[in-house]
Design a protein around this motif. Structure first.
Motif, PDB file in Angstrom:
ATOM      1  N   PHE A 185     -27.180 -67.646 -87.647  1.00  0.00           N
ATOM      2  CA  PHE A 185     -26.610 -68.683 -88.502  1.00  0.00           C
ATOM      3  C   PHE A 185     -27.357 -68.756 -89.833  1.00  0.00           C
ATOM      4  N   VAL A 186     -28.680 -68.794 -89.778  1.00  0.00           N
ATOM      5  CA  VAL A 186     -29.486 -68.877 -90.999  1.00  0.00           C
ATOM      6  C   VAL A 186     -29.272 -67.634 -91.865  1.00  0.00           C
ATOM      7  N   ALA A 187     -29.276 -66.462 -91.242  1.00  0.00           N
ATOM      8  CA  ALA A 187     -29.089 -65.226 -92.003  1.00  0.00           C
ATOM      9  C   ALA A 187     -27.736 -65.198 -92.717  1.00  0.00           C
TER      10      ALA A 187
ATOM     11  N   ARG B 184     -21.237 -64.671 -98.258  1.00  0.00           N
ATOM     12  CA  ARG B 184     -21.038 -64.155 -96.899  1.00  0.00           C
ATOM     13  C   ARG B 184     -20.555 -65.262 -95.973  1.00  0.00           C
ATOM     14  N   ALA B 185     -21.167 -66.435 -96.074  1.00  0.00           N
ATOM     15  CA  ALA B 185     -20.775 -67.562 -95.227  1.00  0.00           C
ATOM     16  C   ALA B 185     -19.325 -67.968 -95.509  1.00  0.00           C
ATOM     17  N   ALA B 186     -18.954 -67.993 -96.778  1.00  0.00           N
ATOM     18  CA  ALA B 186     -17.576 -68.347 -97.133  1.00  0.00           C
ATOM     19  C   ALA B 186     -16.597 -67.311 -96.598  1.00  0.00           C
TER      20      ALA B 186
ATOM     21  N   THR C  25     -24.912 -57.413 -89.477  1.00  0.00           N
ATOM     22  CA  THR C  25     -25.806 -57.449 -90.644  1.00  0.00           C
ATOM     23  C   THR C  25     -26.788 -58.610 -90.527  1.00  0.00           C
ATOM     24  N   ALA C  26     -26.277 -59.767 -90.132  1.00  0.00           N
ATOM     25  CA  ALA C  26     -27.142 -60.939 -89.983  1.00  0.00           C
ATOM     26  C   ALA C  26     -28.189 -60.730 -88.898  1.00  0.00           C
ATOM     27  N   GLU C  27     -27.793 -60.119 -87.791  1.00  0.00           N
ATOM     28  CA  GLU C  27     -28.758 -59.836 -86.715  1.00  0.00           C
ATOM     29  C   GLU C  27     -29.859 -58.899 -87.210  1.00  0.00           C
TER      30      GLU C  27
ATOM     31  N   MET D 242     -36.264 -64.706 -94.395  1.00  0.00           N
ATOM     32  CA  MET D 242     -35.920 -65.157 -93.054  1.00  0.00           C
ATOM     33  C   MET D 242     -37.116 -65.902 -92.476  1.00  0.00           C
ATOM     34  N   PRO D 243     -36.842 -67.027 -91.828  1.00  0.00           N
ATOM     35  CA  PRO D 243     -37.942 -67.759 -91.198  1.00  0.00           C
ATOM     36  C   PRO D 243     -38.408 -67.045 -89.930  1.00  0.00           C
TER      37      PRO D 243
END
Length: 101
Positions: A54-56, A63-65, A94-96, A1-2
């Motif tokens: 969004f990045v995560a 996951r994005a799909a 999860t992304a958060e 993660m950035p």
């Protein structure tokens, strides 16, 4: 993660979803303008939150799909949206967590 900075998020988006750079740039412009007008950091915090999630999500193509598939299920409206909405929330949570938010 950035890092959770506009520049680091922009670099990550450029790497994983370059077509979204115009949307990120517009969102950052609006957040900066709103922050100045309201004398609040809340718009900038919302920008960072949104793009970090969004990045995560996008860093994991499966996951994005799946998220896009779930969003289509909700949009079409032919099925009960509750299970899809619950899974969307789980993906976002999860992304958060991964983003450190």
């Amino acid at each position: 993660m950035p890092e959770l900075t506009p520049d680091a998020l922009r670099a990550a988006v450029a790497r994983i979803a370059p077509t979204r750079i115009p949307a990120l740039t517009q969102h950052l412009f609006e957040a900066t303008t709103n922050a100045q007008q309201t004398q609040s950091l809340a718009p900038l915090k919302a920008f960072v939150h949104s793009w970090a999630v969004f990045v995560a999500i996008e860093q994991h193509p499966e996951r994005a799909a799946r998220l896009r598939e779930l969003e289509r299920i909700v949009d079409v409206g032919k099925l009960d949206p509750a299970p899809a909405v619950a899974e969307i929330r789980a993906i976002w949570k999860t992304a958060e967590t991964e983003a450190g938010l």
